[in-house]
Design a protein around this motif. Structure first.
Motif, PDB file in Angstrom:
ATOM      1  N   ASN A  30       3.029   3.638  14.030  1.00  0.00           N
ATOM      2  CA  ASN A  30       2.212   4.842  14.169  1.00  0.00           C
ATOM      3  C   ASN A  30       0.878   4.697  14.881  1.00  0.00           C
ATOM      4  OD1 ASN A  30       3.735   6.970  12.509  1.00  0.00           O
ATOM      5  ND2 ASN A  30       3.737   5.178  11.180  1.00  0.00           N
ATOM      6  N   LEU A  31       0.405   3.484  15.124  1.00  0.00           N
ATOM      7  CA  LEU A  31      -0.928   3.325  15.710  1.00  0.00           C
ATOM      8  C   LEU A  31      -1.091   4.062  17.031  1.00  0.00           C
ATOM      9  CD1 LEU A  31      -2.229  -0.278  15.041  1.00  0.00           C
ATOM     10  CD2 LEU A  31      -3.426   1.869  14.646  1.00  0.00           C
ATOM     11  N   SER A  32      -0.078   4.063  17.847  1.00  0.00           N
ATOM     12  CA  SER A  32      -0.202   4.726  19.153  1.00  0.00           C
ATOM     13  C   SER A  32      -0.348   6.241  19.022  1.00  0.00           C
ATOM     14  CB  SER A  32       0.996   4.387  20.043  1.00  0.00           C
ATOM     15  OG  SER A  32       2.187   4.880  19.471  1.00  0.00           O
ATOM     16  N   LEU A  33      -0.033   6.768  17.838  1.00  0.00           N
ATOM     17  CA  LEU A  33      -0.111   8.214  17.606  1.00  0.00           C
ATOM     18  C   LEU A  33      -1.411   8.650  16.937  1.00  0.00           C
ATOM     19  CD1 LEU A  33       3.499   8.608  16.135  1.00  0.00           C
ATOM     20  CD2 LEU A  33       2.790   8.943  18.517  1.00  0.00           C
ATOM     21  N   LEU A  34      -2.193   7.680  16.445  1.00  0.00           N
ATOM     22  CA  LEU A  34      -3.387   8.009  15.674  1.00  0.00           C
ATOM     23  C   LEU A  34      -4.577   8.309  16.580  1.00  0.00           C
ATOM     24  CD1 LEU A  34      -3.291   5.356  12.790  1.00  0.00           C
ATOM     25  CD2 LEU A  34      -2.353   7.669  12.806  1.00  0.00           C
ATOM     26  N   SER A  35      -5.360   9.305  16.170  1.00  0.00           N
ATOM     27  CA  SER A  35      -6.608   9.618  16.858  1.00  0.00           C
ATOM     28  C   SER A  35      -7.665   8.580  16.465  1.00  0.00           C
ATOM     29  CB  SER A  35      -7.086  11.015  16.449  1.00  0.00           C
ATOM     30  OG  SER A  35      -7.460  11.009  15.077  1.00  0.00           O
ATOM     31  N   ASP A  36      -8.800   8.610  17.136  1.00  0.00           N
ATOM     32  CA  ASP A  36      -9.885   7.689  16.796  1.00  0.00           C
ATOM     33  C   ASP A  36     -10.340   7.892  15.358  1.00  0.00           C
ATOM     34  OD1 ASP A  36      -9.938   6.374  19.233  1.00  0.00           O
ATOM     35  OD2 ASP A  36     -11.505   7.663  20.073  1.00  0.00           O
ATOM     36  N   SER A  37     -10.432   9.143  14.921  1.00  0.00           N
ATOM     37  CA  SER A  37     -10.879   9.395  13.540  1.00  0.00           C
ATOM     38  C   SER A  37      -9.832   8.909  12.531  1.00  0.00           C
ATOM     39  CB  SER A  37     -11.218  10.870  13.316  1.00  0.00           C
ATOM     40  OG  SER A  37     -10.084  11.682  13.493  1.00  0.00           O
ATOM     41  N   GLN A  38      -8.561   9.013  12.872  1.00  0.00           N
ATOM     42  CA  GLN A  38      -7.523   8.498  11.986  1.00  0.00           C
ATOM     43  C   GLN A  38      -7.546   6.970  11.954  1.00  0.00           C
ATOM     44  OE1 GLN A  38      -4.356  10.724  13.910  1.00  0.00           O
ATOM     45  NE2 GLN A  38      -3.871  11.703  11.942  1.00  0.00           N
TER      46      GLN A  38
ATOM     47  N   ASP B 178     -10.292   5.268  12.267  1.00  0.00           N
ATOM     48  CA  ASP B 178     -11.439   5.021  11.376  1.00  0.00           C
ATOM     49  C   ASP B 178     -10.973   5.078   9.926  1.00  0.00           C
ATOM     50  OD1 ASP B 178     -13.145   4.896  13.575  1.00  0.00           O
ATOM     51  OD2 ASP B 178     -13.911   6.940  13.296  1.00  0.00           O
ATOM     52  N   GLU B 179     -10.172   6.089   9.628  1.00  0.00           N
ATOM     53  CA  GLU B 179      -9.664   6.268   8.264  1.00  0.00           C
ATOM     54  C   GLU B 179      -8.752   5.111   7.862  1.00  0.00           C
ATOM     55  OE1 GLU B 179      -7.164   9.561   5.721  1.00  0.00           O
ATOM     56  OE2 GLU B 179      -8.123  10.195   7.585  1.00  0.00           O
ATOM     57  N   LEU B 180      -7.915   4.653   8.768  1.00  0.00           N
ATOM     58  CA  LEU B 180      -7.049   3.510   8.486  1.00  0.00           C
ATOM     59  C   LEU B 180      -7.892   2.266   8.197  1.00  0.00           C
ATOM     60  CD1 LEU B 180      -4.249   2.242   8.227  1.00  0.00           C
ATOM     61  CD2 LEU B 180      -4.265   1.907  10.726  1.00  0.00           C
ATOM     62  N   GLU B 181      -8.940   2.059   8.971  1.00  0.00           N
ATOM     63  CA  GLU B 181      -9.839   0.936   8.713  1.00  0.00           C
ATOM     64  C   GLU B 181     -10.459   1.047   7.331  1.00  0.00           C
ATOM     65  OE1 GLU B 181     -12.324   1.268  12.216  1.00  0.00           O
ATOM     66  OE2 GLU B 181     -11.463  -0.600  12.999  1.00  0.00           O
ATOM     67  N   HIS B 182     -10.827   2.263   6.942  1.00  0.00           N
ATOM     68  CA  HIS B 182     -11.396   2.486   5.616  1.00  0.00           C
ATOM     69  C   HIS B 182     -10.370   2.154   4.530  1.00  0.00           C
ATOM     70  CE1 HIS B 182     -13.793   4.159   2.421  1.00  0.00           C
ATOM     71  NE2 HIS B 182     -12.789   4.945   2.092  1.00  0.00           N
ATOM     72  N   ILE B 183      -9.151   2.620   4.704  1.00  0.00           N
ATOM     73  CA  ILE B 183      -8.078   2.329   3.742  1.00  0.00           C
ATOM     74  C   ILE B 183      -7.884   0.814   3.637  1.00  0.00           C
ATOM     75  CG2 ILE B 183      -5.567   2.486   3.382  1.00  0.00           C
ATOM     76  CD1 ILE B 183      -5.809   5.375   4.636  1.00  0.00           C
ATOM     77  N   MET B 184      -7.895   0.132   4.776  1.00  0.00           N
ATOM     78  CA  MET B 184      -7.667  -1.308   4.764  1.00  0.00           C
ATOM     79  C   MET B 184      -8.857  -2.088   4.206  1.00  0.00           C
ATOM     80  SD  MET B 184      -5.189  -2.133   8.030  1.00  0.00           S
ATOM     81  CE  MET B 184      -6.488  -2.107   9.223  1.00  0.00           C
ATOM     82  N   SER B 185      -9.982  -1.417   3.959  1.00  0.00           N
ATOM     83  CA  SER B 185     -11.127  -2.099   3.354  1.00  0.00           C
ATOM     84  C   SER B 185     -10.939  -2.289   1.847  1.00  0.00           C
ATOM     85  CB  SER B 185     -12.422  -1.325   3.630  1.00  0.00           C
ATOM     86  OG  SER B 185     -12.496  -0.139   2.855  1.00  0.00           O
ATOM     87  N   PHE B 186      -9.974  -1.609   1.263  1.00  0.00           N
ATOM     88  CA  PHE B 186      -9.687  -1.748  -0.163  1.00  0.00           C
ATOM     89  C   PHE B 186      -8.879  -3.010  -0.419  1.00  0.00           C
ATOM     90  CE2 PHE B 186     -10.895   2.585   0.177  1.00  0.00           C
ATOM     91  CZ  PHE B 186     -11.416   2.940  -1.051  1.00  0.00           C
ATOM     92  N   GLU B 187      -8.997  -3.524  -1.620  1.00  0.00           N
ATOM     93  CA  GLU B 187      -8.258  -4.725  -2.016  1.00  0.00           C
ATOM     94  C   GLU B 187      -6.754  -4.441  -2.026  1.00  0.00           C
ATOM     95  OE1 GLU B 187      -9.414  -7.816  -2.720  1.00  0.00           O
ATOM     96  OE2 GLU B 187     -11.399  -7.120  -2.105  1.00  0.00           O
ATOM     97  N   ASP B 188      -5.974  -5.445  -1.649  1.00  0.00           N
ATOM     98  CA  ASP B 188      -4.514  -5.316  -1.626  1.00  0.00           C
ATOM     99  C   ASP B 188      -3.959  -4.840  -2.961  1.00  0.00           C
ATOM    100  OD1 ASP B 188      -4.228  -6.034   0.997  1.00  0.00           O
ATOM    101  OD2 ASP B 188      -3.574  -8.069   0.591  1.00  0.00           O
ATOM    102  N   ARG B 189      -4.408  -5.442  -4.047  1.00  0.00           N
ATOM    103  CA  ARG B 189      -3.871  -5.112  -5.366  1.00  0.00           C
ATOM    104  C   ARG B 189      -4.103  -3.636  -5.691  1.00  0.00           C
ATOM    105  NH1 ARG B 189       0.189  -6.347  -7.876  1.00  0.00           N
ATOM    106  NH2 ARG B 189      -0.172  -8.450  -7.168  1.00  0.00           N
ATOM    107  N   GLU B 190      -5.290  -3.122  -5.386  1.00  0.00           N
ATOM    108  CA  GLU B 190      -5.581  -1.708  -5.649  1.00  0.00           C
ATOM    109  C   GLU B 190      -4.660  -0.812  -4.830  1.00  0.00           C
ATOM    110  OE1 GLU B 190      -9.280   1.485  -5.525  1.00  0.00           O
ATOM    111  OE2 GLU B 190      -9.671  -0.596  -5.021  1.00  0.00           O
ATOM    112  N   LEU B 191      -4.506  -1.118  -3.554  1.00  0.00           N
ATOM    113  CA  LEU B 191      -3.626  -0.318  -2.706  1.00  0.00           C
ATOM    114  C   LEU B 191      -2.180  -0.422  -3.174  1.00  0.00           C
ATOM    115  CD1 LEU B 191      -5.040  -1.184   0.838  1.00  0.00           C
ATOM    116  CD2 LEU B 191      -5.327   0.957  -0.423  1.00  0.00           C
ATOM    117  N   PHE B 192      -1.727  -1.633  -3.448  1.00  0.00           N
ATOM    118  CA  PHE B 192      -0.346  -1.834  -3.859  1.00  0.00           C
ATOM    119  C   PHE B 192      -0.038  -1.070  -5.145  1.00  0.00           C
ATOM    120  CE2 PHE B 192       3.149  -4.352  -5.780  1.00  0.00           C
ATOM    121  CZ  PHE B 192       4.102  -4.109  -4.800  1.00  0.00           C
ATOM    122  N   ASN B 193      -0.965  -1.094  -6.102  1.00  0.00           N
ATOM    123  CA  ASN B 193      -0.761  -0.347  -7.347  1.00  0.00           C
ATOM    124  C   ASN B 193      -0.599   1.149  -7.082  1.00  0.00           C
ATOM    125  OD1 ASN B 193      -0.728  -2.599  -8.978  1.00  0.00           O
ATOM    126  ND2 ASN B 193      -2.900  -2.479  -9.475  1.00  0.00           N
ATOM    127  N   CYS B 194      -1.302   1.671  -6.100  1.00  0.00           N
ATOM    128  CA  CYS B 194      -1.120   3.084  -5.725  1.00  0.00           C
ATOM    129  C   CYS B 194       0.268   3.296  -5.124  1.00  0.00           C
ATOM    130  CB  CYS B 194      -2.178   3.510  -4.721  1.00  0.00           C
ATOM    131  SG  CYS B 194      -3.844   3.603  -5.367  1.00  0.00           S
TER     132      CYS B 194
END
Length: 88
Positions: free
Chosen positions: A35-43, A45-61
């Motif tokens: 999906n990266l080729s489809l994402l806008s710059d703001s998206q 940014d949002e993906l970078e924000h999501i990836m700033s969270f710890e793996d365990r927290e994301l995985f639990n979600c």
């Protein structure tokens, strides 16, 4: 397709595929590759924000062990969540 990606997209793909927790490498790496080729710059940014969270927290979600925090409760996160369900 990846050959035409920007340096930012290539960095994001690498970071998504090399998280440290294999399950998150698969979820975020597969999502980014598709999906990266489809994402806008703001998206991106949002993906970078999501990836700033710890793996365990994301995985639990992703596995439904916890509720999605308000900070992650975005359309992009839910798109990744839906994508992860299709990987199972």
């Amino acid at each position: 397709m990846e050959n035409n990606w920007t340096a930012r997209q290539k960095r994001l793909l690498f970071r998504a595929q090399h998280r440290g927790m294999k399950e998150m490498d698969i979820i975020l790496g597969s999502y980014a590759k598709q999906n990266l080729s489809l994402l806008s710059d703001s998206q991106m940014d949002e993906l970078e924000h999501i990836m700033s969270f710890e793996d365990r927290e994301l995985f639990n979600c992703f596995i439904g062990e916890c509720c999605v925090s308000p900070e992650l409760n975005t359309p992009l996160f839910h798109d990744i969540l839906s994508f992860s369900k299709r990987l199972r």
